[in-house]
Design a protein around this motif. Structure first.
Motif, PDB file in Angstrom:
ATOM      1  N   LEU A  26      10.642  -6.219   0.810  1.00 62.98           N
ATOM      2  CA  LEU A  26      10.331  -5.105   1.693  1.00 62.98           C
ATOM      3  C   LEU A  26       8.824  -4.813   1.742  1.00 62.98           C
ATOM      4  N   LEU A  27       8.141  -5.012   0.611  1.00 57.69           N
ATOM      5  CA  LEU A  27       6.716  -4.655   0.553  1.00 57.69           C
ATOM      6  C   LEU A  27       5.789  -5.768   1.040  1.00 57.69           C
ATOM      7  N   THR A  28       6.206  -7.005   0.848  1.00 56.56           N
ATOM      8  CA  THR A  28       5.332  -8.127   1.203  1.00 56.56           C
ATOM      9  C   THR A  28       4.844  -8.062   2.653  1.00 56.56           C
ATOM     10  N   PRO A  29       5.738  -7.820   3.610  1.00 57.19           N
ATOM     11  CA  PRO A  29       5.270  -7.786   4.995  1.00 57.19           C
ATOM     12  C   PRO A  29       4.181  -6.747   5.222  1.00 57.19           C
ATOM     13  N   VAL A  30       4.381  -5.574   4.631  1.00 55.64           N
ATOM     14  CA  VAL A  30       3.412  -4.497   4.832  1.00 55.64           C
ATOM     15  C   VAL A  30       2.055  -4.904   4.269  1.00 55.64           C
ATOM     16  N   ILE A  31       2.089  -5.438   3.034  1.00 55.97           N
ATOM     17  CA  ILE A  31       0.828  -5.809   2.383  1.00 55.97           C
ATOM     18  C   ILE A  31       0.131  -6.922   3.158  1.00 55.97           C
ATOM     19  N   PHE A  32       0.908  -7.962   3.500  1.00 54.44           N
ATOM     20  CA  PHE A  32       0.292  -9.110   4.164  1.00 54.44           C
ATOM     21  C   PHE A  32      -0.329  -8.742   5.506  1.00 54.44           C
TER      22      PHE A  32
END
Lengths: 249, 248
Positions: A26-32
């Motif tokens: 869930l967090l990877t997309p936001v960070i990337f």
């Protein structure tokens, strides 16, 4: 089909039962997209046109998410081999193609799920694709997921350690993404980089995603779609050959 | 006439320069409990991996009920139930899910699979733990899940690699009882590899594998009776043929 279903289901169930993987997904997309995109935005502004870097980078981020999820999911082949689970599958009468396809389908499902989560950020991206465009992008993500899962199986199958897998990921797969037009366009890049970008099977997938999500037309959409499908066919076929090969040691 | 369940002919296997199997030949009759006894590193696991179709031999053949595992591995696998030395079950899945997964790999589904699973759970006393994740079970219970899984497709030949590895003496006795029951009540042919005398002693026939060679084969009683020593044991038979003890 039962073997395909069972192996697919196992991958999805294992994913859902490991909270750290779900949170990471869930967090990877936001960070990337947001953090990297915001950080690099100013540097790349002139090369990526007037629309700004974040919208330009959106399809590239989606490709990266699919790449990471699909490829990293196939790393479980090495863990399954080390932990013993894989030997039980290989000693069963399940067809080898079913083993490959079940694993690839499981990895693809996780990649598509992560991709869908990322697409929820569309309203914050400044992009306004229509419902048909989003469906087309999801189809492209699915085909790309199959291709990259096949590639991941090809890499993971002969390896005996996850460290080796990470090394290949760094040496080959990250550059593959960097040279796909995800981060910067081919225009303006040096000649040899442009050649590599043209040969890169990830480039047409990014082109398709950009065409549907940002409206920037692809040079040849049917050819790009055909290349991604061929990429999937080749990686899955090679994986099946590898898995079917008798092991001598 | 007794059918041959397993026929091994002039089997050789080489890991690089090291020969792990050096022309092994033996057969196991249908309905027998056969133990391949030998020390660690003697070639038992290599033999097990060839029989279970996981690796190919350098030369020689293995037939399971007349099916060559080298040329027709998919057909041979349908005849085999396999219990590995290390667990081949997923700790993130429940006992029930592991069994269902295994059934699907063998093409079982619907009512036959449900009946098979119910029977396997009952047979190994796993019904109360069916919904538990395998990762939460003790070593002994995991071994039972392994056995339940291997027997789910009702294979005519069960091969086990060091089946009592990691089990306490009580669990080991239970396992041997269950194997004998399978042979007696269901006619399942059982081939196991072991480095434990007590497992070999309860078998119908024993092969002694030493440095990749089969140095003796026969019923435990016959092997002991053929030894000239006073009141010999199977351990004496092993020492007589290999010149070494099992522990070494």
């Amino acid at each position: 089909m039962l073997a395909v279903y069972s192996l697919w289901r196992r991958d999805v169930v294992r994913f859902l039962r490991q909270p750290s993987r779900v949170v990471g997904a869930l967090l990877t997309p936001v960070i990337f997209w947001f953090v990297i995109g915001s950080g690099l935005g100013t540097s790349f502004q002139s090369a990526t046109g007037d629309g700004g870097f974040l919208p330009y980078y959106f399809p590239g981020s989606l490709a990266l998410i699919v790449l990471f999820t699909a490829i990293f999911s196939t790393i479980s082949i090495i863990e399954d081999r080390q932990e013993g689970f894989l030997q039980g599958v290989l000693a069963s009468p399940a067809p080898r193609a079913a083993i490959v396809f079940g694993k690839a389908l499981g990895s693809t499902t996780l990649a598509v799920l992560n991709g869908l989560v990322f697409l929820l950020l569309l309203p914050f991206s400044g992009l306004t694709p229509g419902p048909g465009d989003i469906v087309a992008a999801i189809l492209c993500v699915t085909m790309l997921g199959l291709a990259l899962s096949g590639l991941g199986i090809m890499i993971a199958w002969p390896l005996r350690s996850t460290q080796g897998f990470h090394a290949i990921m760094n040496v080959a797969l990250v550059p593959m993404w960097l040279l796909s037009g995800a981060l910067f366009p081919a225009t303006g890049a040096s000649g040899w980089v442009q050649v590599l970008m043209r040969l890169n099977p990830l480039t047409p997938a990014v082109e398709i995603l950009r065409a549907f999500l940002t409206g920037v037309p692809a040079a040849n959409l049917p050819a790009a779609a055909g290349t991604v499908a061929l990429f999937a066919l080749v990686t899955l076929s090679i994986s099946t050959l590898l898995v079917s090969r008798p092991v001598l040691d | 006439m007794t059918r041959t369940a397993l026929e091994v002919a002039d089997l050789k296997h080489r890991y690089g320069e090291r020969e792990s199997l050096r022309g092994l030949s033996f057969s196991v009759a249908s309905g027998d409990l056969f133990a391949m006894l030998g020390p660690n590193g003697g070639g038992k696991t290599t033999l097990f991996r060839i029989i279970s179709t996981l690796i190919a031999p350098t030369s020689g053949t293995v037939e399971v009920f007349g099916i060559d595992v080298g040329t027709h591995p998919a057909e041979a696998r349908k005849q085999l139930g396999v219990v590995f030395q290390s667990p081949a079950i997923d700790p993130w899945l429940t006992v029930l899910e592991n069994l269902r997964h295994h059934g699907y790999l063998y093409g079982l589904s619907g009512a036959p699979l449900a009946r098979g699973i119910e029977r396997a759970l009952e047979r190994f006393g796993l019904t109360p733990r069916a919904g538990d994740r395998v990762g939460t079970l003790s070593g002994g219970l995991r071994r039972r899940v392994e056995l339940a899984k291997a027997l789910l497709p009702e294979p005519p030949l069960l091969v086990l690699d060091e089946p009592s590895s990691g089990l306490d003496p009580a669990a080991r006795r239970e396992l041997l009882q269950e194997l004998r029951r399978l042979r007696d009540d269901e006619g399942t042919t059982i081939v196991l590899t072991t480095h434990l005398m007590e497992e070999a002693a309860v078998s119908d026939r024993v092969g002694i594998l030493h440095e990749g060679r089969l140095v003796a084969i026969g019923a435990p009683g016959d092997l002991v009776a053929n030894l000239p020593a006073h009141a010999p044991t199977l351990e004496d038979v092993f020492t007589h043929h290999t010149g070494t003890g099992l522990s070494s």
